[in-house]
Design a protein around this motif. Sequence first.
Motif, PDB file in Angstrom:
ATOM      1  N   ARG A 164       0.730  -1.232   0.053  1.00 55.76           N
ATOM      2  CA  ARG A 164       0.026  -0.039   0.020  1.00 55.76           C
ATOM      3  C   ARG A 164       0.838   1.224  -0.007  1.00 55.76           C
ATOM      4  O   ARG A 164       2.267   1.201   0.362  1.00 55.76           O
ATOM      5  CB  ARG A 164      -0.757   0.029   1.367  1.00 55.76           C
ATOM      6  CG  ARG A 164      -0.155  -0.015   2.524  1.00 55.76           C
ATOM      7  CD  ARG A 164      -1.225  -0.295   3.812  1.00 55.76           C
ATOM      8  NE  ARG A 164      -0.732  -0.086   4.979  1.00 55.76           N
ATOM      9  CZ  ARG A 164      -0.338  -1.241   5.867  1.00 55.76           C
ATOM     10  NH1 ARG A 164      -0.446  -2.381   5.100  1.00 55.76           N
ATOM     11  NH2 ARG A 164       0.309  -1.248   6.911  1.00 55.76           N
ATOM     12  N   ALA A 165       0.228   2.432  -0.404  1.00 57.37           N
ATOM     13  CA  ALA A 165       1.179   3.598  -0.711  1.00 57.37           C
ATOM     14  C   ALA A 165       1.298   4.294   0.741  1.00 57.37           C
ATOM     15  O   ALA A 165       0.385   4.669   1.490  1.00 57.37           O
ATOM     16  CB  ALA A 165       0.700   4.562  -1.752  1.00 57.37           C
ATOM     17  N   GLU A 166       2.611   4.398   1.042  1.00 56.62           N
ATOM     18  CA  GLU A 166       3.073   4.887   2.414  1.00 56.62           C
ATOM     19  C   GLU A 166       4.408   5.773   2.314  1.00 56.62           C
ATOM     20  O   GLU A 166       5.087   5.621   1.492  1.00 56.62           O
ATOM     21  CB  GLU A 166       3.144   3.990   3.496  1.00 56.62           C
ATOM     22  CG  GLU A 166       2.004   2.964   3.783  1.00 56.62           C
ATOM     23  CD  GLU A 166       2.373   1.928   4.603  1.00 56.62           C
ATOM     24  OE1 GLU A 166       2.208   1.820   5.876  1.00 56.62           O
ATOM     25  OE2 GLU A 166       3.055   0.984   4.063  1.00 56.62           O
ATOM     26  N   ALA A 167       4.555   6.918   3.072  1.00 55.38           N
ATOM     27  CA  ALA A 167       5.886   7.628   3.357  1.00 55.38           C
ATOM     28  C   ALA A 167       6.674   6.560   3.481  1.00 55.38           C
ATOM     29  O   ALA A 167       6.528   5.924   4.663  1.00 55.38           O
ATOM     30  CB  ALA A 167       5.468   8.561   4.149  1.00 55.38           C
ATOM     31  N   SER A 168       7.913   6.491   2.988  1.00 52.43           N
ATOM     32  CA  SER A 168       9.054   5.657   3.193  1.00 52.43           C
ATOM     33  C   SER A 168       9.563   5.725   4.677  1.00 52.43           C
ATOM     34  O   SER A 168       9.696   4.664   5.348  1.00 52.43           O
ATOM     35  CB  SER A 168      10.337   6.089   2.168  1.00 52.43           C
ATOM     36  OG  SER A 168      11.124   5.039   2.669  1.00 52.43           O
TER      37      SER A 168
END
Length: 762
Positions: free
Chosen positions: A35-39
């Motif tokens: 899922r898209a998340e801040a690194s």
Amino acid sequence: MHAPRLLTCAIAAVLAVPVYAQSQLEEVVVTAQRRAEASRDVPITVTTLSSEQLATANITTLSDTAKLTPGLRFDTQGPSMQPTIRGVGTAITTSGGGPNVGIYVDGFFQANSYVADFDLLRVKNVQVLKGPQGTLFGRNTTGGAIIVTTDDPSTETAAEARLTYGSYNRQVAQGYATFGLADNVAMDIEGMYRTGDGYFDDKLSGDDKIGEYESWSVRLGLKWDISDDVSLLLRYTKTDKDDPTTQLTNAFVDDGDAGFLSQVSAAGRAVYGVDDTRGLPLVYFYAPFAVPVPTKPGDVALNPPVEFKTESDIYQATVKADLGFALLTSYTQYREDSSPYYADLDATAIPIFNLYVGPDDESFSQEFILASNTDSALQWTAGLNYYEIEDTWDVDASFGGAPFFDYGGSTTTTKSWAAFVDATYQVSDNWFVTLGGRYSDDRVEDASFDTNPFTFFYEGPNGEFIPFTGAPGTVIPVDDLKNDDFTPRIVLRYTPTDDSSIYASYTEGYKAGILNVGGLSQKPVEPEEIEAWEVGYKFDNRVLALELAGYYYDYKNLQVSSYQSGAAQIRNAASSEIYGLDAQLRWQVSGDFSVYSGVAWTHARYESFTNAPYYSYCDPTADATSLLFCLPAELGGLGAGSLVQSLTDASDGEMQRAPEWTGNLGASYDIPLGGSLLTLSGNIYYTSEFYFDPEQQFRQEDYTLVSLRGQWTDASGRYTVAVFGDNVTDEDYRTQVLFNTLGIGSVWGAPATWGISLGMNF
């Protein structure tokens, strides 16, 4: 200054400087947890390479990304491309085999290592996930995963083209266009053509185009936004490549580690007239002086044909549906890959043995991913996966320059089912707990191998030798293999500030068992298992981004291979221990100046490996019961002077393809020029010495690769002119060592190369 120390000092110096820059880096968003998340919020060591960073470092193929990713290596075993992360990789080539590092392109798993290295076209970013990813990505990710993300088609019309010319007549033409067919339907098309003469010289014929290559690819995409919540993306990709580079071997020279006479008796060494092989090419000992045995980088003298071709047809469908509480994604892929090659395995001009291998693969995969889509305290991902591949190898051989004849073959059908769930719960304002698990069921069915004219016995299910007196081409069936495994994941994460996080994790991974059909064996090769502990710190305030990690791996039942007359002999090593440190940063020093750097220290050792393969010259005084026996000509051998495989204890030895130090230091500087822009960039990559093999016979010395680039962009931003150089210091280094009982061959990396590129954007 020693290169590891230089890189470490560079990072320390950057961290010691106060941050005054006002220009900000873009927030790095990754999909490491599906899922898209801040690194900075992802408790996994991730190296993320943006399209801009790839361009400024002259990165054009997937394998080039190793120059920007400490701890990652891309090596080949023949034409099989095999990435290694933190010392975890493989050198196995057989029907049904697979990598230890999963490669995913737009969510689709790419299993065939013969087509694993590809041109990076229209790439948004490349993410390298370090450490086992058994829960989220599944089987055969004991080393990690590499995620390549490309652009979707857009209804906003755009196009770009690029022409490149470089050293050794390198010519590349690339083009991309996207446009709308309707308000909610978009299409794109991308094409690439690449050709060149290569950097090799044939010392037999004087042909300096023996390494000539040609490849092309076309990629079509159609995206339909069915509604505000549902979309369908269809893709078709066709690739065709003819590139003999990985097969252009010359003789490996013993630098003192190989010890090819160390197991030979004093009487046997007396026959050879030498006590050790230091400084000698490790091929047939009595190669005639009249026959060239090249050892210099780029020089070859081989018996034709020597080539490697691939052809792929890939069909993909991606459906995304926003269900409100979660995002559902379906990935469906069917692909056909053909990757035949011809190899001269004795690494000399003597017509001893040439091999043809024709792998043909047909695969299908279906995966469903359901990821939470709300801002609640519980964030989760769940999925179901099915994968199937039919892998068929046709093998021919030529002895003494005679015509090729049927030399056997093998086939396997691998099927894998898996289900997983991974959930993160915010316990308080600053504390997060992650629990995950994956169950995998893997099977190898319909497996068999074909005998050849020299098959007098084969290995049975329990490792016993079974005599064979039948006709060549007899199909020997192999019992089905079934493995299942559960791989958990546990993470505790703390966020001291909005810009930072600290985590500790425990994860497991496993590499499915295989059948060594390529080695005429019915004995299963057991699965690998790895347990990993990692602690890390991440900081990102859009000006400075820093990641630090320390890890420990308990790695058991390693699958390792050796090669006799071109056939893979695969066994399980008992265990190994790996631990190390990772550090990487990006720093926007000013609005015009950015720096990126990284360093990895890896301590990788075999804890117990008492039956490691060891290559040696045969002992002319040994009897037929010895592994060092010189097989006479009447039994199909070469007698004295030939190579044999014996055994040694490699316990406590360094793991193959696992340098202790790797690192990179790169920078990009923008210079405004009256409306236009000049961008100067460069990257330094360093690796310490390492061994290509598990028995520490074939060493590669440390080396440094320097890439430079200067690019001018006109005031409109539409036109670019770039000049670039790779390996500008002209370092000599090997990209692979092919070790087998016919000869030890080296393939050398490209020397210093230069080029110019013209780009247009519309």
